[in-house]
Design a protein around this motif. Structure first.
Motif, mmCIF file in Angstrom:
data_model
loop_
_atom_site.group_PDB
_atom_site.id
_atom_site.type_symbol
_atom_site.label_atom_id
_atom_site.label_comp_id
_atom_site.label_asym_id
_atom_site.label_seq_id
_atom_site.Cartn_x
_atom_site.Cartn_y
_atom_site.Cartn_z
ATOM 1 N N CYS A 10 0.850 -1.186 0.000
ATOM 2 C CA CYS A 10 0.000 0.000 0.000
ATOM 3 C C CYS A 10 0.889 1.240 0.000
ATOM 4 O O CYS A 10 1.823 1.337 0.792
ATOM 5 C CB CYS A 10 -0.908 0.005 1.229
ATOM 6 S SG CYS A 10 -2.013 1.434 1.285
ATOM 7 N N LEU A 12 -0.309 4.339 0.412
ATOM 8 C CA LEU A 12 -1.059 5.430 1.027
ATOM 9 C C LEU A 12 -0.182 6.299 1.906
ATOM 10 O O LEU A 12 -0.257 7.522 1.854
ATOM 11 C CB LEU A 12 -2.237 4.871 1.833
ATOM 12 C CG LEU A 12 -3.129 5.889 2.536
ATOM 13 C CD1 LEU A 12 -3.728 6.884 1.548
ATOM 14 C CD2 LEU A 12 -4.228 5.166 3.312
ATOM 15 N N ARG A 13 0.658 5.683 2.723
ATOM 16 C CA ARG A 13 1.541 6.454 3.615
ATOM 17 C C ARG A 13 2.420 7.421 2.813
ATOM 18 O O ARG A 13 2.541 8.596 3.159
ATOM 19 C CB ARG A 13 2.408 5.536 4.459
ATOM 20 C CG ARG A 13 3.392 6.305 5.355
ATOM 21 C CD ARG A 13 4.238 5.379 6.214
ATOM 22 N NE ARG A 13 3.410 4.871 7.301
ATOM 23 C CZ ARG A 13 3.219 3.583 7.582
ATOM 24 N NH1 ARG A 13 3.804 2.642 6.858
ATOM 25 N NH2 ARG A 13 2.451 3.224 8.576
ATOM 26 N N ARG A 16 0.270 10.217 1.485
ATOM 27 C CA ARG A 16 -0.170 11.087 2.582
ATOM 28 C C ARG A 16 0.967 12.006 3.030
ATOM 29 O O ARG A 16 0.769 13.214 3.203
ATOM 30 C CB ARG A 16 -0.644 10.231 3.764
ATOM 31 C CG ARG A 16 -1.018 11.034 4.991
ATOM 32 C CD ARG A 16 -1.501 10.166 6.111
ATOM 33 N NE ARG A 16 -0.573 9.152 6.571
ATOM 34 C CZ ARG A 16 0.483 9.389 7.360
ATOM 35 N NH1 ARG A 16 0.766 10.604 7.765
ATOM 36 N NH2 ARG A 16 1.262 8.390 7.738
ATOM 37 N N GLN A 23 -2.145 11.201 9.680
ATOM 38 C CA GLN A 23 -3.207 10.207 9.564
ATOM 39 C C GLN A 23 -4.530 10.799 10.048
ATOM 40 O O GLN A 23 -5.575 10.584 9.430
ATOM 41 C CB GLN A 23 -2.884 8.957 10.379
ATOM 42 C CG GLN A 23 -1.851 8.070 9.752
ATOM 43 C CD GLN A 23 -1.613 6.811 10.562
ATOM 44 O OE1 GLN A 23 -1.981 6.711 11.730
ATOM 45 N NE2 GLN A 23 -0.983 5.827 9.937
ATOM 46 N N SER A 38 -4.490 3.867 9.476
ATOM 47 C CA SER A 38 -3.343 3.058 9.880
ATOM 48 C C SER A 38 -3.478 1.621 9.378
ATOM 49 O O SER A 38 -2.512 1.030 8.888
ATOM 50 C CB SER A 38 -3.207 3.068 11.403
ATOM 51 O OG SER A 38 -2.143 2.242 11.804
ATOM 52 N N GLU A 41 -2.644 1.630 5.703
ATOM 53 C CA GLU A 41 -1.209 1.839 5.472
ATOM 54 C C GLU A 41 -0.373 0.615 5.827
ATOM 55 O O GLU A 41 0.657 0.358 5.201
ATOM 56 C CB GLU A 41 -0.721 3.050 6.271
ATOM 57 C CG GLU A 41 -1.234 4.363 5.738
ATOM 58 C CD GLU A 41 -0.695 5.580 6.457
ATOM 59 O OE1 GLU A 41 -0.966 6.696 5.986
ATOM 60 O OE2 GLU A 41 0.011 5.438 7.477
#
Length: 77
Positions: A10, A12-13, A16, A23, A38, A41
């Motif tokens: 993933c 996403l982190r 972001r 978060q 979380s 991620e």
């Protein structure tokens, strides 16, 4: 024939952090809990299609830029 896909990571982190969001901030914008962000991620949960669209919109990226994946084969079905 059906295509089989494996999600490997993933991103996403990374997206972001590139957007300079915590978060908690991202969760508030999307309308979910910080713990759910979380879980995404850390690959403890896979996003629904609707959630994936929301993240892509907020983070200004394509949906396919939020996960690394590989096509592992095709099977007759």
């Amino acid at each position: 024939m059906a295509v089989e896909v494996t999600i490997t990571n993933c991103l996403l982190r990374d997206r972001r952090l590139a957007a300079d969001l915590t978060q908690e901030e991202l969760a508030r914008i999307i309308g979910i809990s910080k713990s759910r962000v979380s879980e995404y991620e850390n690959m403890e949960r896979i996003m629904s299609f609707t959630t994936l669209i929301k993240f892509a919109y907020v983070l200004n990226c394509g949906m396919d830029e939020l996960y690394k994946y590989k096509i592992v084969g095709r099977r007759r079905g």
